[in-house]
Scaffold this active site. Structure first.
Site, PDB file in Angstrom:
ATOM      1  N   GLY A 110     -18.276  34.015  73.293  1.00 18.89           N
ATOM      2  CA  GLY A 110     -19.608  33.460  73.013  1.00 18.89           C
ATOM      3  C   GLY A 110     -20.598  33.938  74.064  1.00 18.89           C
ATOM      4  N   THR A 111     -20.169  33.931  75.320  1.00 17.11           N
ATOM      5  CA  THR A 111     -21.056  34.324  76.421  1.00 17.11           C
ATOM      6  C   THR A 111     -21.370  35.819  76.349  1.00 17.11           C
ATOM      7  OG1 THR A 111     -19.926  32.638  77.694  1.00 17.11           O
ATOM      8  CG2 THR A 111     -21.363  34.119  78.915  1.00 17.11           C
ATOM      9  N   THR A 130     -11.399  32.096  79.719  1.00 20.69           N
ATOM     10  CA  THR A 130     -11.195  31.237  78.556  1.00 20.69           C
ATOM     11  C   THR A 130      -9.723  30.866  78.493  1.00 20.69           C
ATOM     12  OG1 THR A 130     -10.954  31.147  76.152  1.00 20.69           O
ATOM     13  CG2 THR A 130     -11.206  33.330  77.052  1.00 20.69           C
ATOM     14  N   ILE A 131      -9.476  29.606  78.252  1.00 18.60           N
ATOM     15  CA  ILE A 131      -8.071  29.178  78.119  1.00 18.60           C
ATOM     16  C   ILE A 131      -7.457  29.802  76.868  1.00 18.60           C
ATOM     17  CG2 ILE A 131      -8.374  26.995  79.360  1.00 18.60           C
ATOM     18  CD1 ILE A 131      -8.158  25.612  76.532  1.00 18.60           C
ATOM     19  N   ASP A 132      -8.308  30.165  75.889  1.00 19.73           N
ATOM     20  CA  ASP A 132      -7.785  30.651  74.606  1.00 19.73           C
ATOM     21  C   ASP A 132      -7.175  32.059  74.716  1.00 19.73           C
ATOM     22  OD1 ASP A 132      -8.911  28.325  73.698  1.00 19.73           O
ATOM     23  OD2 ASP A 132     -10.634  29.265  72.751  1.00 19.73           O
ATOM     24  N   MET A 213      -4.755  23.914  71.719  1.00 23.98           N
ATOM     25  CA  MET A 213      -6.069  24.516  71.467  1.00 23.98           C
ATOM     26  C   MET A 213      -5.950  26.017  71.197  1.00 23.98           C
ATOM     27  SD  MET A 213      -8.705  22.776  74.129  1.00 23.98           S
ATOM     28  CE  MET A 213      -9.480  21.192  73.795  1.00 23.98           C
ATOM     29  N   GLY A 214      -7.079  26.677  71.120  1.00 29.26           N
ATOM     30  CA  GLY A 214      -7.063  28.134  70.943  1.00 29.26           C
ATOM     31  C   GLY A 214      -7.904  28.628  69.787  1.00 29.26           C
ATOM     32  N   ARG A 215      -8.463  27.704  69.026  1.00 26.66           N
ATOM     33  CA  ARG A 215      -9.269  28.083  67.856  1.00 26.66           C
ATOM     34  C   ARG A 215      -8.505  29.043  66.954  1.00 26.66           C
ATOM     35  NH1 ARG A 215     -14.629  27.984  70.961  1.00 26.66           N
ATOM     36  NH2 ARG A 215     -15.505  26.039  70.223  1.00 26.66           N
ATOM     37  N   ARG A 332      -7.650  22.049  79.436  1.00 26.54           N
ATOM     38  CA  ARG A 332      -8.793  22.758  80.002  1.00 26.54           C
ATOM     39  C   ARG A 332      -9.154  22.294  81.408  1.00 26.54           C
ATOM     40  NH1 ARG A 332     -13.383  23.017  75.616  1.00 26.54           N
ATOM     41  NH2 ARG A 332     -14.544  21.889  77.188  1.00 26.54           N
TER      42      ARG A 332
HETATM   43  O1  F6P Z   1     -12.720  27.746  73.678  1.00 30.69           O
HETATM   44  C1  F6P Z   1     -12.067  26.793  74.443  1.00 30.69           C
HETATM   45  C2  F6P Z   1     -11.746  25.564  73.644  1.00 30.69           C
HETATM   46  O2  F6P Z   1     -11.055  24.690  74.489  1.00 30.69           O
HETATM   47  C3  F6P Z   1     -11.006  25.782  72.341  1.00 30.69           C
HETATM   48  O3  F6P Z   1      -9.644  26.010  72.510  1.00 30.69           O
HETATM   49  C4  F6P Z   1     -11.330  24.509  71.611  1.00 30.69           C
HETATM   50  O4  F6P Z   1     -11.282  24.643  70.227  1.00 30.69           O
HETATM   51  C5  F6P Z   1     -12.740  24.248  72.026  1.00 30.69           C
HETATM   52  O5  F6P Z   1     -12.941  24.903  73.261  1.00 30.69           O
HETATM   53  C6  F6P Z   1     -13.074  22.800  72.156  1.00 30.69           C
HETATM   54  O6  F6P Z   1     -14.419  22.714  72.461  1.00 30.69           O
HETATM   55  P1  F6P Z   1     -15.157  21.352  72.792  1.00 30.69           P
HETATM   56  O7  F6P Z   1     -14.673  20.907  74.134  1.00 30.69           O
HETATM   57  O8  F6P Z   1     -16.601  21.750  72.800  1.00 30.69           O
HETATM   58  O9  F6P Z   1     -14.782  20.409  71.720  1.00 30.69           O
END
Ligand code: F6P
Length: 462
Positions: A110-111, A130-132, A213-215, A332
């Site tokens: 995103g950045t 990014t943790i992802d 997580m990880g989208r 995170r």
């Molecule tokens: O991109 C990092 C992340 O932790 C994703 O794994 C997760 O889907 C998202 O951010 C969660 O975002 P938020 O804290 O804005 O709900």
């Protein structure tokens, strides 16, 4: 260079302060002032542009501690909208007023999308986080595999089929940005959670579904294999619930319980997300996911005979046989592991080197050197991460890393993970737990927020 700006944007990771500290070290060596913008790009939307000097007298401020998670600068998912000329002009003007000679954005996909317009007014580079673990490429040229179509008002991106020759390009040493700071710590938390869920599922003869997580990217789920789940489900591979239910029953017949780990972005056989998915406002067009584990539980409840679930643990209600746990934001937060701290610091350091070297619109990366078995810092033009329309897509798990038939990771994935995790935990990380968690002071001392401590250091443009 006399003055550089730095900001942290997007979802936080535990290693952001380490990146900031790395940048401070290099800035100090070169006599450069390093100014942190507060709350990412949001600072540029405020006329007073809150900021703070991270290295007064060329010494890091004491609040900047690489072992603390989060970011002392604060973060946000606000980006400068490149389609809004007025917003862009205002941001450019404010950056000019700050007298920056360059800008470092610490962020993810995103950045990287969001910083693009800024490169036109100021040398700007990215230090990844990014943790992802989705900022990178499985191999150079991967970004060109994206296709774009219009579906009404919506723009839809898909990947074109790659020939086996092309997918053979995958090799650990060819990965662009092997791993991002924050990933190791997130996997540590997820794997620990799976280990903990295991013994309770085992004792009560239940089926546990742990959501990580990880989208759209399954890297955290892949890494969570260190927790020895029986089944790993990743967003990249659609889940056929019938096949999965049969596999779960087989496992339960053998050991009277099962542990499943799933990425939050998993999809069913028709490509529908389990749970909710909403588009977020960040320029990577990221989705926000919720409820994958709960929805998968419901699908398994519909598929596995209730008599089987009742008998598993002697439950009167078959629903009791399945339970879910979302690892959530604990992935995170908190203290970063030694691996993340070390490499985040190097990347922060290198981002200042990049600006000093006259570079802009480049990304600092971590490359695996298979010959001497070490990671080395490098950098790539941001262009290599973009598709032909300029979009940056999250890196997904390469097919060579996932065994579709067995819902498991492959031997190649094991090879991928080992360089990161073999020595990811430092002796100080374990000692920290021993000394700090049950410190009696925690019972009577209130938490002292770094946000409060920094109040007096914040400066504003008049
Ligand atoms: O991109 C990092 C992340 O932790 C994703 O794994 C997760 O889907 C998202 O951010 C969660 O975002 P938020 O804290 O804005 O709900």
């Amino acid at each position: 260079m006399k003055r550089i700006g730095i900001l942290t944007a997007g979802g936080d990771t535990p290693a952001l302060n380490a990146t900031l500290l790395g940048a401070v070290h290099k800035a100090n060596e070169c006599g450069i002032e390093l100014i942190g913008l507060l709350s990412g790009f949001q600072a540029l939307y405020r006329p007073d542009v809150p900021h703070l000097l991270l290295n007064p007298g060329l010494t890091a401020i004491p609040e900047l501690d690489a072992t603390r998670g989060g970011t002392i600068l604060g973060s946000s998912r606000t980006y400068v909208d490149e389609t809004d000329p007025a917003a862009l002009a205002t941001a450019f003007e404010r950056l000019k007023l700050l007298n920056f000679d360059g800008l470092i954005c610490v962020g993810g996909d995103g950045t990287l999308n969001g910083m693009q317009p800024l490169c036109e007014c100021l040398p700007t580079v990215l230090a990844p986080k990014t943790i992802d673990n989705d900022l990178g490429l499985n191999y150079l040229g991967e970004a060109s595999e994206w296709l774009r179509e219009k579906n009404g008002a919506e723009v839809v991106y898909t990947r074109r089929e790659v020939s086996s020759d092309e997918s053979n390009k995958f090799a650990l040493e060819s990965i662009v940005n092997y791993v991002t700071p924050g990933y190791a710590t997130a996997v540590f938390v997820a794997a620990e959670g799976i280990h903990r869920v295991r013994t309770t599922a085992e004792s009560h003869r239940r089926i546990a579904i742990v959501e990580v997580m990880g989208r759209h990217s399954g890297y955290i789920a892949v890494g969570a294999s260190y927790g020895q789940p029986d089944i790993v489900l990743i967003p990249e591979v659609r889940v056929d619930v019938g096949t999965l239910a049969r596999k779960v029953q087989e496992i339960c017949q053998h050991q009277q319980h099962a542990v499943i780990v799933c990425g939050e972005g998993i999809q069913d056989a028709d490509g529908n997300f389990f749970g909710d998915s909403r588009r977020s406002s960040d320029p990577a067009g990221n989705h926000r996911f919720a409820g994958a584990a709960a929805s998968l539980k419901q699908s398994l409840l519909n598929e596995i005979p209730h008599s089987f679930l009742r008998e598993l643990g002697g439950f009167s209600d078959p629903d009791t046989a399945l339970f879910t746990r979302k690892v959530g934001h604990t992935q995170r937060g908190g203290r970063p592991l030694s691996f993340d701290r070390y490499h985040a610091t190097q990347l922060g350091y290198h981002s200042v080197e990049m600006l000093i070297g006259g570079q802009s619109n480049r990304v600092a990366t971590l490359q695996w050197n298979a010959e001497d078995l070490t990671f080395a810092v490098d950098d790539y033009d941001a262009k290599v991460f973009r598709d032909e329309w300029g979009e940056i897509h999250p890196r997904t798990v390469h097919p060579e890393l996932y065994d579709v038939v067995n819902f498991d990771i492959t031997a190649t994935a094991q090879q991928y993970l080992q360089p990161i995790f073999d020595n990811a935990i430092g002796a100080d990380d374990t000692e920290y737990i021993r000394q700090s968690l049950f410190d009696s002071g925690n019972l009577h001392d209130d938490y002292q927020s770094v946000n409060v401590k920094l109040q007096n250091r914040i400066e504003y443009l008049s």
